[in-house]
Design an enzyme around this catalytic site. Structure first.
Site, PDB file in Angstrom:
ATOM      1  N   GLY A 167       0.686  -5.084   1.437  1.00 50.56           N
ATOM      2  CA  GLY A 167      -0.543  -4.847   0.438  1.00 50.56           C
ATOM      3  C   GLY A 167      -0.081  -5.803  -0.690  1.00 50.56           C
ATOM      4  N   GLU A 172       4.439  -4.939   7.453  1.00 47.04           N
ATOM      5  CA  GLU A 172       3.415  -3.673   8.076  1.00 47.04           C
ATOM      6  C   GLU A 172       3.946  -3.419   9.464  1.00 47.04           C
ATOM      7  OE1 GLU A 172       2.567  -6.115   6.002  1.00 47.04           O
ATOM      8  OE2 GLU A 172       0.849  -5.428   4.662  1.00 47.04           O
ATOM      9  N   ALA A 231       0.797  -1.145   0.006  1.00 43.54           N
ATOM     10  CA  ALA A 231       0.057  -0.003  -0.133  1.00 43.54           C
ATOM     11  C   ALA A 231       0.940   1.212   0.092  1.00 43.54           C
ATOM     12  CB  ALA A 231      -0.951   0.045   1.384  1.00 43.54           C
ATOM     13  N   GLU A 241      -0.403  -9.185  -0.006  1.00 41.78           N
ATOM     14  CA  GLU A 241      -1.942  -9.442   0.226  1.00 41.78           C
ATOM     15  C   GLU A 241      -2.670  -9.591  -1.312  1.00 41.78           C
ATOM     16  OE1 GLU A 241      -3.346  -7.598   4.164  1.00 41.78           O
ATOM     17  OE2 GLU A 241      -2.191  -6.276   3.241  1.00 41.78           O
TER      18      GLU A 241
HETATM   19  C1  LIG Z   1      12.059  -2.998  -0.968  1.00 41.22           C
HETATM   20  C2  LIG Z   1      11.627  -1.838  -1.506  1.00 41.22           C
HETATM   21  C3  LIG Z   1       9.988  -1.938  -1.922  1.00 41.22           C
HETATM   22  C4  LIG Z   1      12.259  -1.150  -2.616  1.00 41.22           C
HETATM   23  O1  LIG Z   1      13.540  -0.995  -1.957  1.00 41.22           O
HETATM   24  P1  LIG Z   1      14.723   0.034  -2.828  1.00 41.22           P
HETATM   25  O2  LIG Z   1      14.634  -0.618  -4.274  1.00 41.22           O
HETATM   26  O3  LIG Z   1      15.863  -0.019  -1.945  1.00 41.22           O
HETATM   27  O4  LIG Z   1      14.012   1.417  -2.942  1.00 41.22           O
HETATM   28  P2  LIG Z   1      13.755   2.434  -1.803  1.00 41.22           P
HETATM   29  O5  LIG Z   1      14.814   3.609  -2.032  1.00 41.22           O
HETATM   30  O6  LIG Z   1      13.452   2.038  -0.625  1.00 41.22           O
HETATM   31  O7  LIG Z   1      12.375   2.967  -2.338  1.00 41.22           O
HETATM   32  C5  LIG Z   1      12.373   3.693  -3.615  1.00 41.22           C
HETATM   33  C6  LIG Z   1      11.259   4.784  -3.505  1.00 41.22           C
HETATM   34  O8  LIG Z   1       9.885   4.162  -3.240  1.00 41.22           O
HETATM   35  C7  LIG Z   1       9.177   4.691  -2.251  1.00 41.22           C
HETATM   36  N1  LIG Z   1       8.275   3.553  -1.464  1.00 41.22           N
HETATM   37  C8  LIG Z   1       8.883   2.388  -1.463  1.00 41.22           C
HETATM   38  N2  LIG Z   1       7.832   1.697  -0.820  1.00 41.22           N
HETATM   39  C9  LIG Z   1       6.911   2.618  -0.814  1.00 41.22           C
HETATM   40  C10 LIG Z   1       5.335   2.209  -0.460  1.00 41.22           C
HETATM   41  N3  LIG Z   1       4.991   0.863   0.041  1.00 41.22           N
HETATM   42  N4  LIG Z   1       4.648   3.226  -0.467  1.00 41.22           N
HETATM   43  C11 LIG Z   1       5.128   4.465  -0.841  1.00 41.22           C
HETATM   44  N5  LIG Z   1       6.439   4.625  -1.222  1.00 41.22           N
HETATM   45  C12 LIG Z   1       7.133   3.760  -1.293  1.00 41.22           C
HETATM   46  C13 LIG Z   1      10.451   4.981  -1.068  1.00 41.22           C
HETATM   47  O9  LIG Z   1      10.002   6.112  -0.299  1.00 41.22           O
HETATM   48  C14 LIG Z   1      11.463   5.647  -2.233  1.00 41.22           C
HETATM   49  O10 LIG Z   1      11.047   6.975  -2.280  1.00 41.22           O
HETATM   50  P3  LIG Z   1      11.665   8.321  -1.996  1.00 41.22           P
HETATM   51  O11 LIG Z   1      12.985   8.042  -2.297  1.00 41.22           O
HETATM   52  O12 LIG Z   1      11.390   8.224  -0.437  1.00 41.22           O
HETATM   53  O13 LIG Z   1      11.148   9.410  -2.632  1.00 41.22           O
HETATM   54  C15 LIG Z   1      11.379  -0.784  -0.059  1.00 41.22           C
HETATM   55  O14 LIG Z   1      11.176   0.471  -0.555  1.00 41.22           O
HETATM   56  C16 LIG Z   1      10.385  -1.179   0.830  1.00 41.22           C
HETATM   57  O15 LIG Z   1      10.719  -2.105   1.704  1.00 41.22           O
HETATM   58  N6  LIG Z   1       9.297  -0.572   0.772  1.00 41.22           N
HETATM   59  C17 LIG Z   1       8.319  -0.828   1.850  1.00 41.22           C
HETATM   60  C18 LIG Z   1       7.648  -2.105   2.040  1.00 41.22           C
HETATM   61  C19 LIG Z   1       6.448  -1.927   2.994  1.00 41.22           C
HETATM   62  O16 LIG Z   1       6.706  -1.946   3.989  1.00 41.22           O
HETATM   63  N7  LIG Z   1       5.451  -2.188   2.258  1.00 41.22           N
HETATM   64  C20 LIG Z   1       4.227  -2.325   3.318  1.00 41.22           C
HETATM   65  C21 LIG Z   1       3.554  -0.969   3.106  1.00 41.22           C
HETATM   66  S1  LIG Z   1       2.067  -0.991   4.246  1.00 41.22           S
HETATM   67  C22 LIG Z   1       0.949  -1.995   3.502  1.00 41.22           C
HETATM   68  O17 LIG Z   1       1.092  -2.442   2.453  1.00 41.22           O
HETATM   69  C23 LIG Z   1      -0.449  -2.056   4.327  1.00 41.22           C
HETATM   70  C24 LIG Z   1      -1.334  -2.682   3.732  1.00 41.22           C
HETATM   71  C25 LIG Z   1      -2.625  -2.717   4.444  1.00 41.22           C
HETATM   72  C26 LIG Z   1      -3.409  -1.781   3.906  1.00 41.22           C
HETATM   73  C27 LIG Z   1      -5.030  -1.924   4.769  1.00 41.22           C
HETATM   74  C28 LIG Z   1      -5.733  -1.089   4.137  1.00 41.22           C
HETATM   75  C29 LIG Z   1      -7.273  -1.477   4.740  1.00 41.22           C
HETATM   76  C30 LIG Z   1      -7.231  -1.055   6.067  1.00 41.22           C
HETATM   77  C31 LIG Z   1      -8.777  -0.930   6.396  1.00 41.22           C
HETATM   78  C32 LIG Z   1      -8.657  -0.475   8.016  1.00 41.22           C
HETATM   79  C33 LIG Z   1     -10.048   0.373   8.156  1.00 41.22           C
HETATM   80  C34 LIG Z   1      -9.670   1.461   8.903  1.00 41.22           C
HETATM   81  C35 LIG Z   1     -10.955   2.086   8.962  1.00 41.22           C
HETATM   82  C36 LIG Z   1     -10.944   3.578   9.605  1.00 41.22           C
HETATM   83  C37 LIG Z   1     -12.197   4.037   9.988  1.00 41.22           C
HETATM   84  O18 LIG Z   1     -13.090   3.436  10.037  1.00 41.22           O
HETATM   85  O19 LIG Z   1     -11.846   5.563  10.345  1.00 41.22           O
END
Ligand SMILES: CC(C)(COP(=O)(O)OP(=O)(O)OC[C@H]1O[C@@H](n2cnc3c(N)ncnc32)[C@H](O)[C@@H]1OP(=O)(O)O)[C@@H](O)C(=O)NCCC(=O)NCCSC(=O)/C=C/CCCCCCCCCCCCC(=O)O
Length: 723
Positions: A106, A129, A61, A109
């Site tokens: 995500g 996460e 996500a 997922e």
């Molecule tokens: C391994 C990587 C992916 C890549 O690594 P690398 O190649 O070394 O590159 P990086 O330098 O790390 O990254 C490059 C740029 O990309 C940006 N980046 C990376 N990942 C993301 C991302 N996921 N989102 C946005 N941006 C991202 C990074 O910042 C760099 O950019 P910049 O240089 O900073 O400009 C590595 O990047 C990595 O590990 N990434 C993170 C992976 C991760 O942690 N993924 C999980 C994300 S969270 C997620 O997925 C959650 C999912 C669940 C969502 C659920 C939604 C439903 C919820 C319902 C709840 C209900 C609430 C109700 C509320 C109410 O009622 O009010």
């Protein structure tokens, strides 16, 4: 963002496109859901293959949206991913995920919503996460245990560990692994399964496995999660959500998962951990005062490295290099150390499921300096002694290729003095690894006054290649991390003088979230390390000027407690006694030591110190604010480029709890005016402790109305930079 095209007649190829990591923003999720529905409605399509653009499946996500850093209606943002995964799983035509690069959060997922998963051999899969203070709330905690069982699901969800394609296959997380073209393999696979019934492939409809020891498994996972990150909410929520997969029907489990997520999303802990995520990306974007920076200064290729000295640090560095596939020449005279490195490499190979030879053949042991001649980069990791290191650097300067980078693994020594001992000062940098160097994720790259952009770029890039987060800092005693540690440790010692006990101070710091309090940490690393440094600095031992009072140095308050323990042979765990008592030399279990309490009583009596009751708040504020105050000084002197650098160093190198963001984040969260006022208060009470004098930068920020931490980096650009 997401289109589909038809390949081989009946296969719809959907390509998720949102560079750089194909993050699933609300808009992208909705777009992909539309593409899936269109493909399913296309009568010419029998089967769908879902892949990511640019060599990566999906990084999860969009964290910026989750963190509220970009404007998106919250409910729409988070629920569109859930809707996408549900739509994919409900599709009446088979959907095959073609995973290369990463499938994280995500992204995984989404893959779990697909009916089949094919992975490239180099792919990595995981649910990180929890490291962002969240849980996998797009059905991940409910689908994963139904696919891989509870023990594996609990471990992966609660730790956020990612797995290789090979391990994913062994767990049953993927159906097939290929070392060839993943799209081709997935299309081929899709054609074979086009007519297979889908009911059993929809994870939401599968009954969860029910291991007989489920309660024990859950209990152990909960205790482990609580132990690993004291006070952190997300790991506990992760275990609770996975538990729901065993006890509730899918839809109710999903509801609980979302309720838990709804509590985590706005929490301070999640904010702090997401700040840490972005901080670790920001620190890679270094720059030097001359204008050179990460964009305009290419790193030199390192295809062969050398390590000098295979003590604790050198061994870890050599293993890190080999694990990254870099051939290493390792110079060491003590044969015992060679055996230790060999055993470490064998263990690492086993962990990575590789043959021992694949690692061992990358190391050449030598006693001859001439064997280092061919290395692109040398890391010196000998004893922490400036004279010894200077001699070695002078010799390396004559014996290595003229373009070889000379790096010192020093934790505090003057990198400029080492550079001055060579004929290539521009190719000298500090590479401060943290012990154990093959485990710890931090690398402080110490830029000397004469280090060239290419030297800095190469060291920073090498750190990344070794799987570390490299942080560039300028050369000063202790660099950033150890320099800040000094006032922290000093405050802890002063608190003992004033009436506290080591276990009281440690308990407060551990309750705050540190893996280990300051005294337990000092026992682990050995009290003699600091003792040697203080002796060299003229603070302890024979170099202290005669007549100097025991509790004063250079006109300021000084605590000789640690020096006295060393004089009693109490060096910490290695001698079985330090601030605590251990089972014996090398023991790990710390127990309070009555000897130490008597010793503290006598010490206080000897110096006329009347012990007083010290509360938790004072322990925390004096230790943590003194540490952060030094961080402000480091920023105002331009030793580090921004608060993100300091926070990354502390979270990755010093056990600062990630859910507290780092020392600079913490004081910003407490409120700068409040921190300033407490420091002023302590300074009034302890006028002979300069570290408690609020730094000019802290005062300046408060005078500017305490701008948010995200603005500090920009404001600092107006100040002097050594970076
Ligand atoms: C391994 C990587 C992916 C890549 O690594 P690398 O190649 O070394 O590159 P990086 O330098 O790390 O990254 C490059 C740029 O990309 C940006 N980046 C990376 N990942 C993301 C991302 N996921 N989102 C946005 N941006 C991202 C990074 O910042 C760099 O950019 P910049 O240089 O900073 O400009 C590595 O990047 C990595 O590990 N990434 C993170 C992976 C991760 O942690 N993924 C999980 C994300 S969270 C997620 O997925 C959650 C999912 C669940 C969502 C659920 C939604 C439903 C919820 C319902 C709840 C209900 C609430 C109700 C509320 C109410 O009622 O009010």
């Amino acid at each position: 963002m997401a289109q589909y095209s038809r390949v081989r007649g009946s296969v719809a190829l959907l390509r998720l496109t949102n560079p750089p990591v194909n993050a699933l923003s609300a808009a992208v999720s909705r777009d992909l859901e539309r593409a899936v529905r269109s493909a399913c409605a296309d009568s010419a399509v029998r089967v769908l293959v879902l892949r990511g653009h640019g060599g990566t499946f999906c990084g999860g996500a969009d964290i910026r949206e989750l963190a509220g850093l970009v404007d998106v209606p919250f409910r729409v943002g988070v629920s569109s991913l859930v809707a996408l995964v549900d739509a994919v799983e409900a599709a009446e035509k088979p959907v095959v995920a073609a995973i290369e690069g990463v499938a994280l959060g995500g992204g995984l997922e989404l893959a779990l919503g697909c009916h089949f998963r094919i992975a490239h051999g180099q792919a990595r899969l995981g649910l990180p996460e929890v490291t962002l203070g969240l849980l996998p709330a797009a059905g991940g905690t409910q689908r994963l245990p139904r696919l891989v069982g509870f023990p594996a699901a609990l471990e992966l969800v609660a730790t956020g560990r990612d797995v290789s394609a090979e391990e994913a296959l062994a767990l049953g997380l993927v159906d097939h692994v290929t070392d060839g073209d993943v799209e081709e393999a997935a299309v081929e696979f899709a054609r074979r399964v086009a007519d297979e019934p889908l009911a059993s492939r929809r994870l939401s409809t599968r009954p969860p496995p029910r291991p007989a020891d489920l309660d024990t498994l859950l209990q152990v996972a909960l205790e482990r999660a609580q132990r690993r990150a004291r006070g952190a909410l997300a790991p506990v929520a992760c275990v609770q959500a996975v538990r729901a997969a065993a006890t509730l029907p899918f839809t109710q489990g999903l509801q609980l998962e979302q309720e838990l997520m709804a509590a985590l999303l706005p929490s301070n802990q999640a904010r702090a951990m997401q700040y840490c995520f972005f901080a670790q990306r920001i620190v890679g974007k270094w720059s030097l005062p001359g204008g050179a920076n990460w964009r305009n200064s290419p790193a030199r290729a390192v295809s062969r490295a050398a390590v000098i000295g295979l003590g604790t640090m050198g061994r870890g560095i050599a293993v890190s290099l080999v694990r990254a596939g870099i051939p290493v020449v390792a110079m060491e005279t003590d044969e015992k150390q060679l055996r230790v490195v060999t055993a470490m490499l064998e263990r690492e190979a086993a962990k990575q499921r590789r043959s021992p030879d694949s690692y061992l053949q990358l190391v050449q042991f030598t006693l001859e300096r001439r064997d280092l001649g061919d290395a692109d980069l040398v890391v010196e990791a000998v004893f922490e002694d400036l004279a010894l290191k200077k001699r070695l650097f002078a010799e390396l300067s004559s014996s290595c290729r003229p373009d070889t980078l000379l790096c010192s693994n020093t934790s505090a020594l003057d990198v400029d003095a080492l550079a001055a001992a060579t004929r290539r000062p521009e190719l000298v940098v500090g590479m401060h690894f943290f012990a154990p160097a093959h485990v710890m994720k931090l690398l402080e790259v110490v830029c000397g006054a004469r280090s060239s952009p290419v030297a800095v770029a190469t060291a920073m890039q090498l750190g990344k290649r070794l799987g570390k987060v490299s942080v560039a800092v300028a050369n000063c005693p202790g660099f950033a991390g150890n320099r800040m540690l000094k006032p922290y440790v000093e405050q802890a010692s002063f608190l003992l003088e004033e009436g506290a006990t080591p276990q009281q101070v440690d308990a407060v710091l551990e309750d705050f979230g540190f893996a280990m309090g300051v005294f337990r940490m000092s026992d682990l690393s050995g009290l003699d390390v600091g003792w040697r440094v203080r002796e060299e600095a003229g603070l302890a031992g024979p170099t202290v000027p005669p007549g100097e009072s025991a509790r004063r140095r250079h006109g300021c308050r000084y605590s000789p407690l640690a020096d006295l323990l060393c004089e009693h042979g109490r060096l910490g765990q290695k001698t079985g006694r330090g601030w605590y008592l251990y089972e014996g030399p090398g023991g790990r279990a710390a127990t309070p030591d009555p000897w130490l309490h008597d010793f503290l009583d006598q010490y206080r009596r000897r110096h006329g110190l009347r012990p007083r009751r010290i509360d938790q708040q004072e322990v925390l504020e004096r230790c943590l604010y003194a540490l952060a105050n030094e961080g402000f000084r480091i920023l105002e002197e331009g030793v580090a480029a921004g608060p993100e650098d300091i926070d990354t160093i502390y979270v990755l190198g010093y056990g600062w709890p990630a859910h507290r963001g780092g020392p600079m984040y913490h004081v910003a969260a407490v409120g700068l005016p409040a921190v300033l006022s407490r420091l002023e208060h302590f300074r009034r009470l302890h006028p002979d402790v300069p570290q408690l004098r609020p730094s000019a930068l802290l005062r300046h920020l408060v005078a500017e109305g305490s701008p948010p931490i995200s603005r500090w980096r920009e404001l600092l650009k107006g100040l002097r930079s050594q970076l």
